[in-house]
Every structure is written in structure tokens, then in C-alpha cells.
Design an enzyme around this catalytic site. Structure first.
Site, mmCIF file in Angstrom:
data_model
loop_
_atom_site.group_PDB
_atom_site.id
_atom_site.type_symbol
_atom_site.label_atom_id
_atom_site.label_comp_id
_atom_site.label_asym_id
_atom_site.label_seq_id
_atom_site.Cartn_x
_atom_site.Cartn_y
_atom_site.Cartn_z
ATOM 1 N N LYS A 1 36.903 38.562 33.389
ATOM 2 C CA LYS A 1 35.514 39.023 33.281
ATOM 3 C C LYS A 1 35.439 40.544 33.093
ATOM 4 O O LYS A 1 34.667 41.040 32.270
ATOM 5 C CB LYS A 1 34.796 38.576 34.567
ATOM 6 C CG LYS A 1 33.567 39.320 34.961
ATOM 7 C CD LYS A 1 32.910 38.653 36.152
ATOM 8 C CE LYS A 1 33.250 39.282 37.486
ATOM 9 N NZ LYS A 1 32.603 40.530 37.795
ATOM 10 N N GLY B 1 54.037 35.149 32.514
ATOM 11 C CA GLY B 1 53.628 33.797 32.888
ATOM 12 C C GLY B 1 52.542 33.272 31.981
ATOM 13 O O GLY B 1 52.558 33.491 30.765
ATOM 14 N N CYS C 1 38.148 38.031 38.347
ATOM 15 C CA CYS C 1 38.025 39.478 38.089
ATOM 16 C C CYS C 1 38.552 39.911 36.724
ATOM 17 O O CYS C 1 37.786 40.353 35.879
ATOM 18 C CB CYS C 1 38.720 40.256 39.198
ATOM 19 S SG CYS C 1 38.098 39.830 40.818
ATOM 20 N N ASN D 1 41.397 47.729 36.885
ATOM 21 C CA ASN D 1 41.586 46.308 36.581
ATOM 22 C C ASN D 1 42.074 46.111 35.146
ATOM 23 O O ASN D 1 42.960 45.294 34.883
ATOM 24 C CB ASN D 1 40.292 45.524 36.810
ATOM 25 C CG ASN D 1 40.154 45.093 38.265
ATOM 26 O OD1 ASN D 1 40.926 45.525 39.116
ATOM 27 N ND2 ASN D 1 39.178 44.260 38.556
ATOM 28 N N VAL E 1 34.275 39.595 48.503
ATOM 29 C CA VAL E 1 34.168 41.029 48.784
ATOM 30 C C VAL E 1 33.236 41.279 49.969
ATOM 31 O O VAL E 1 33.601 41.979 50.917
ATOM 32 C CB VAL E 1 33.693 41.780 47.515
ATOM 33 C CG1 VAL E 1 33.331 43.223 47.850
ATOM 34 C CG2 VAL E 1 34.776 41.742 46.453
ATOM 35 N N PHE F 1 38.993 47.149 46.030
ATOM 36 C CA PHE F 1 40.245 46.870 45.317
ATOM 37 C C PHE F 1 41.040 45.723 45.942
ATOM 38 O O PHE F 1 42.215 45.558 45.656
ATOM 39 C CB PHE F 1 41.097 48.143 45.243
ATOM 40 C CG PHE F 1 40.414 49.280 44.525
ATOM 41 C CD1 PHE F 1 40.345 49.289 43.138
ATOM 42 C CD2 PHE F 1 39.814 50.319 45.231
ATOM 43 C CE1 PHE F 1 39.699 50.323 42.461
ATOM 44 C CE2 PHE F 1 39.164 51.349 44.565
ATOM 45 C CZ PHE F 1 39.103 51.365 43.179
ATOM 46 N N LEU F 2 40.408 44.959 46.846
ATOM 47 C CA LEU F 2 41.164 43.900 47.526
ATOM 48 C C LEU F 2 41.569 42.786 46.560
ATOM 49 O O LEU F 2 40.925 42.561 45.533
ATOM 50 C CB LEU F 2 40.363 43.324 48.681
ATOM 51 C CG LEU F 2 39.043 42.589 48.437
ATOM 52 C CD1 LEU F 2 39.249 41.157 47.980
ATOM 53 C CD2 LEU F 2 38.227 42.601 49.701
ATOM 54 N N GLY G 1 44.175 35.076 35.343
ATOM 55 C CA GLY G 1 42.976 34.261 35.535
ATOM 56 C C GLY G 1 42.187 34.844 36.693
ATOM 57 O O GLY G 1 42.327 36.022 37.018
ATOM 58 N N ASP H 1 22.991 36.596 53.261
ATOM 59 C CA ASP H 1 23.157 35.800 52.045
ATOM 60 C C ASP H 1 21.903 34.950 51.878
ATOM 61 O O ASP H 1 21.344 34.454 52.860
ATOM 62 C CB ASP H 1 24.397 34.901 52.145
ATOM 63 C CG ASP H 1 24.932 34.537 50.770
ATOM 64 O OD1 ASP H 1 26.042 34.962 50.439
ATOM 65 O OD2 ASP H 1 24.204 33.852 50.012
HETATM 66 C C1 UGA Z 1 42.367 41.660 41.153
HETATM 67 C C2 UGA Z 1 42.979 43.040 41.470
HETATM 68 O O1 UGA Z 1 44.382 42.916 41.686
HETATM 69 C C3 UGA Z 1 42.328 43.653 42.710
HETATM 70 O O2 UGA Z 1 42.842 44.962 42.914
HETATM 71 C C4 UGA Z 1 40.815 43.736 42.467
HETATM 72 O O3 UGA Z 1 40.149 44.242 43.620
HETATM 73 C C5 UGA Z 1 40.272 42.346 42.178
HETATM 74 O O4 UGA Z 1 40.953 41.808 41.023
HETATM 75 C C6 UGA Z 1 38.800 42.475 41.916
HETATM 76 O O5 UGA Z 1 38.437 43.119 40.920
HETATM 77 O O6 UGA Z 1 38.005 42.055 42.746
HETATM 78 P P1 UGA Z 1 42.723 39.167 42.105
HETATM 79 O O7 UGA Z 1 41.837 38.723 40.980
HETATM 80 O O8 UGA Z 1 42.509 38.638 43.477
HETATM 81 O O9 UGA Z 1 42.678 40.787 42.242
HETATM 82 O O10 UGA Z 1 44.192 38.725 41.696
HETATM 83 P P2 UGA Z 1 45.549 39.404 41.239
HETATM 84 O O11 UGA Z 1 46.538 39.237 42.302
HETATM 85 O O12 UGA Z 1 45.339 40.763 40.716
HETATM 86 O O13 UGA Z 1 45.954 38.440 40.038
HETATM 87 C C7 UGA Z 1 45.124 38.314 38.889
HETATM 88 C C8 UGA Z 1 45.757 37.384 37.886
HETATM 89 O O14 UGA Z 1 46.872 38.013 37.253
HETATM 90 C C9 UGA Z 1 46.302 36.082 38.459
HETATM 91 O O15 UGA Z 1 45.968 35.036 37.586
HETATM 92 C C10 UGA Z 1 47.791 36.287 38.512
HETATM 93 O O16 UGA Z 1 48.507 35.101 38.421
HETATM 94 C C11 UGA Z 1 47.997 37.164 37.294
HETATM 95 N N1 UGA Z 1 49.207 38.003 37.353
HETATM 96 C C12 UGA Z 1 49.323 38.977 38.296
HETATM 97 C C13 UGA Z 1 50.230 37.816 36.414
HETATM 98 O O17 UGA Z 1 50.146 36.933 35.540
HETATM 99 N N2 UGA Z 1 51.327 38.624 36.473
HETATM 100 C C14 UGA Z 1 51.470 39.613 37.397
HETATM 101 O O18 UGA Z 1 52.490 40.309 37.389
HETATM 102 C C15 UGA Z 1 50.434 39.781 38.337
#
Ligand code: UGA
Length: 430
Positions: free
Chosen positions: A263, A253, A260, A208, A11, A152-153, A257, A30
Site C-alpha cells: 500500500k 522470496g 504496509c 518503507n 498501531v 515503525f513497529l 505482502g 474505537d
Molecule cells: C513494515 C516495516 O518493516 C515496519 O518498520 C513498518 O512500521 C510497518 O511496515 C508499517 O508501515 O506499519 P510489517 O509490514 O509488519 O512492517 O512487515 P515486515 O517484517 O517489514 O515484512 C513485510 C513483507 O516483506 C513481508 O511480506 C515479508 O515476508 C517481506 N520480506 C521482508 C521479504 O520478502 N524479505 C525480507 O528480507 C524482509
């Protein structure tokens, strides 16, 4: 604007470089000197598409610098972003020790009015906690404001998400400070929402947790589909056309994991409990997610005659999702531990997270390609949905294997296609 970003994780680093790219003067701080040195040599501590080039360009044009010197950075900045880690404690509660430490330091170094912006994901009430901490530790009665500006990235598309966010949320204690933040984000020309500090903090957690709920929901539907002979990918598609539901985040799936969702759902449940409110919905989301890997491993054991001892399993994908090298809360770690526990040997391959994997996994043979991971294997397991796996030559993959058996934890293949190449193919909810 003169901006300081404390913390150079996903972030902080991405936020800092994007603000620099928009023309601001940014100092990234940092306390980890080795990380700062890496960044000063254009070596990125994380894998993120487009990041290295953007950091290099903005460093060359003197819009971004990296330092361990928080004091000077705070003195020279109007806006100070806090983007440090907020790890979970055993109870699920978020540990705010790093936030507190940084707040105290900022308080000690402020020499003029400063806007302190919380970008780390934190439980509701943290803005107030930071405000009280700074009030208590500032040297003189120097004025300041604390703002909540959640991020929200997504990892893997962090730069694009930061430059084209669907919304900017600014939780501000007054109009004056809200305007300053609006000005900083104005060049992005995206929807901006101004709220009170607590609501902004809740927006992040609620978002989230809602996305995590969608994932656990579709995974539960997948379980039923497996019993009923339905196809969860068709079900998700049919649901997704309803704009009230939406197509995104309905990919069944191995569960969610990463650093984010696991936790944040635990933290929100903890907060809910602390307020004496009902946690049932979060309990279900978390429990469903925690059963994904045990369920998948039960399936593997069942299909392989319950005996994994002496078997070799090829693992395709180690990162917690595609386009990142991040292995925090990665399903691969859990699956590999269960396979090893059952006496299987594991050969693994991931396009980018092999270096990280070597520091986290023991007893695993690392392959140089997906084909090498499958060589001599009794089965392969797709754990991460990397694009390069979707285009594998299944004939070549199967040729090297002892048995053509595939467990696809991310539904990246059409069952008919895998079967056409002679695979006994098992996927999720189909
Ligand atoms: C997530 C949120 O999508 C971001 O908007 C947020 O800013 C971020 O957390 C955060 O709080 O910093 P991220 O953890 O990078 O982002 O990953 P995601 O793409 O959201 O995927 C999270 C998990 O869900 C992965 O393990 C992914 O494989 C799983 N997932 C995602 C599924 O099992 N099915 C889906 O349809 C989508």
C-alpha cells in the site's frame, strides 16, 4: 500524561498499551463497539506476542481503558493520537476519509489546548490537512497543534519494537509541542529526531519504500542467480557484511505482502506522480513484486508437467509473514487462487492464521498440522517462514505424500537437506 489513542488496530492498540506500561493514563477509542467489548474482556482482536498479558496487566492497574466514547476521551487528554486505517483507493492514492472523520470529531470535542498526533501512515501533506480540518470544525478558537509521529513497529514483534525503537521521529510545528512529545517518549531512552511535519511524514514513506526496494532488488538478483547457477542466500550474505548495505531485508522470496509495503509503495508512487516527478524507481519495485507469485506459479507448473488439474497441493503457511495471523496481501491468497484456477485441490495449514483464513479462502481443506497438509499431496509449497516449519521431520512429511516434491518460497531449507530426504526441491534464487 493523559493520552488518548483513536483506533485499536495494530498501531493504535500497541501504542496505547506501551504508553500505559510507561505509566501514562491511556484511553483507547474505537468506533467498533464489538472490538471495544472484546478488549474490555481481555480478548485481543489481533495475534501479537506479549500483547494480551500487557493489556491485562495495565487494565488491572487502571492505566488503560477501552471505549467508544471519543468525546470524553478527548476532553480528558492532553495528547490525542490518531491511529486509524488509511486504506488505498484503486489509483493507489491513500484514502484519508477515516483520518478526516476523526479530525472533525476531535475538533468538535476539544475543550482546551490539545496536541493532535498523527501516527497513521499518511502521505506528505496530511498534517496540514488535519490542521485545516480541525481549524474549520472546532467550536471555539481553542488552541491546538498537529504533530506527525510515524510508527515503525513490525507485526509479530510490535511490543518489542515499540519499547525499543531504533528511533522516534517527531515532526512538530514548534518547539513547545516537540518538547511535550519528547517528554512522553523520554523513558524509552532512544534516539529522537525532531523535524518539521512534512519531513516526518516523508521519513515514514521513504523508509518503507526503501525497505521494499531492498526486497525487490534482492528478488531481481535471485532471478539472475537462478539462471547463472549462483546462490542468492550466499550473495545476500556477502553483500550484507558491507555496513553501508546491511544484512536485513535481503531475504529473497515471494515478495513483500502485508498491510504496509504494498500500500505504501503505491501511495508514494501516486504522490510522486501528483507532484509531476519521475516514478521509475517505484514502478520497478512494484512491478518486480507483483511478478513474484506469477513467476513462482509458472515454475510450479513447469516442474509439475504443466498439468495441475486433479493434483493436490499442500500449503505450509498462510499468514503474510511469520509470527502474525494477518493475511492482508498475503502471498498464500494469490498462490492458492492460481492453483485452484489451474484445477488443483489445496490443503493448507498455518500455526495461527487458520481462523482468519477460513473467512478469506474458499474451496480449501484446512489441515491441523503441516504433516496433515502434506498427506496425499503431489507437492508442498512453503509460503510463510514460520519457525516450526524449519524444524519439520522431512522424512515424516515425505512419507505421507504421493510424490516428494517441494517448492520452498522462503528458502527455509538447505537444498542438500531436502534432497537427502528424497525431495525434488525447488527454492528461490538457488
Ligand atoms: C513494515 C516495516 O518493516 C515496519 O518498520 C513498518 O512500521 C510497518 O511496515 C508499517 O508501515 O506499519 P510489517 O509490514 O509488519 O512492517 O512487515 P515486515 O517484517 O517489514 O515484512 C513485510 C513483507 O516483506 C513481508 O511480506 C515479508 O515476508 C517481506 N520480506 C521482508 C521479504 O520478502 N524479505 C525480507 O528480507 C524482509
Amino acid at each position: 500524561m493523559n493520552v488518548c489513542v483513536v483506533g485499536t488496530g495494530y498501531v493504535g492498540l500497541v501504542t496505547g498499551v506501551c504508553f500505559a506500561d510507561l505509566g501514562n493514563e491511556v484511553i483507547c477509542v474505537d468506533k467498533d463497539a464489538s472490538k471495544v467489548e472484546m478488549l474490555n474482556n481481555n480478548i485481543m482482536p489481533i495475534y501479537e506476542p506479549g500483547l494480551e498479558e500487557m493489556v491485562r496487566r495495565n487494565r488491572e492497574e487502571n492505566r488503560i481503558s477501552f471505549t467508544t466514547d471519543l468525546a470524553t476521551a478527548v476532553k480528558n487528554s492532553l495528547v490525542v493520537f490518531i491511529a486509524v486505517g488509511t486504506p488505498p483507493k484503486d489509483t493507489g492514492e491513500t484514502d484519508l476519509c477515516y483520518i478526516e472523520e476523526v479530525a472533525k470529531e476531535i475538533a468538535g470535542h476539544m475543550e482546551k489546548y490539545t496536541i493532535i498526533v498523527n501516527k497513521s501512515t499518511v502521505p506528505v501533506g496530511t498534517g496540514d490537512f488535519v490542521r485545516k480540518t480541525v481549524e474549520h470544525h472546532r467550536r471555539r478558537t481553542i488552541d491546538f497543534d498537529v504533530v506527525s509521529n510515524p510508527e515503525f513497529l513490525k507485526e509479530g514483534s510490535a511490543i518489542a519494537d515499540s519499547l525499543n525503537p531504533e528511533r522516534i521521529v517527531i515532526g512538530a510545528p514548534n518547539n513547545h509541542v516537540a518538547m511535550a512529545l519528547l517528554e512522553l517518549y523520554a523513558p524509552l531512552e532512544v534516539p529522537m529526531l525532531i523535524t518539521d511535519v512534512e519531513s516526518a511524514e516523508m521519513i515514514k514513506y521513504a523508509s518503507n519504500a526503501f525497505l521494499a526496494t531492498k526486497i525487490s532488488f534482492i528478488n531481481t538478483i535471485a532471478n539472475i542467480c537462478e539462471r547463472a547457477g549462483a546462490d542468492v542466500t550466499a550473495v545476500a550474505k556477502g553483500m550484507g557484511y558491507d555496513s553501508r548495505i546491511g544484512k536485513e531485508f535481503l531475504q529473497a522470496g515471494l515478495g513483500f505482502g502485508g498491510s504496509c509495503f504494498p500500500k505504501d509503495t503505491l501511495s508514494l508512487r501516486h504522490v510522486t506522480r501528483e507532484f509531476g516527478e519521475d516514478t521509475a524507481i517505484f514502478d520497478a519495485v512494484i512491478a518486480t513484486n507483483e511478478d513474484r507469485v506469477p513467476r513462482f506459479v509458472r515454475r510450479i507448473r513447469q516442474e509439475m508437467g504443466d498439468e495441475l488439474k486433479g493434483k493436490t497441493i499442500g500449503i505450509l503457511g498462510l499468514a503474510f509473514k511469520a509470527n502474525t495471523d494477518d493475511m492482508r496481501e498475503a502471498k498464500s491468497v494469490e498462490i492458492i487462487a492460481a492453483l485452484q484456477e489451474a484445477g488443483a485441490s489445496v490443503k493448507a495449514y498455518d500455526p495461527v492464521s487458520m481462523d482468519v483464513a477460513r473467512t478469506m479462502l474458499t474451496g480449501v481443506t484446512f489441515a491441523r498440522t503441516a504433516y496433515e497438509a502434506a498427506e496425499g499431496a503431489d507437492a508442498v509449497i512453503v509460503v510463510t517462514d514460520w519457525n516450526e516449519f524449519k524444524l519439520l521431520n522431512l522424512e515424516k512429511l515425505g512419507e505421507g505424500m504421493k510424490e516428494r516434491v517441494m517448492f520452498d518460497g522462503r528458502n527455509i531449507y538447505h537444498p542438500e537437506k531436502a534432497r537427502k530426504f528424497g525431495f525434488r526441491y525447488y527454492s528461490i534464487g538457488r
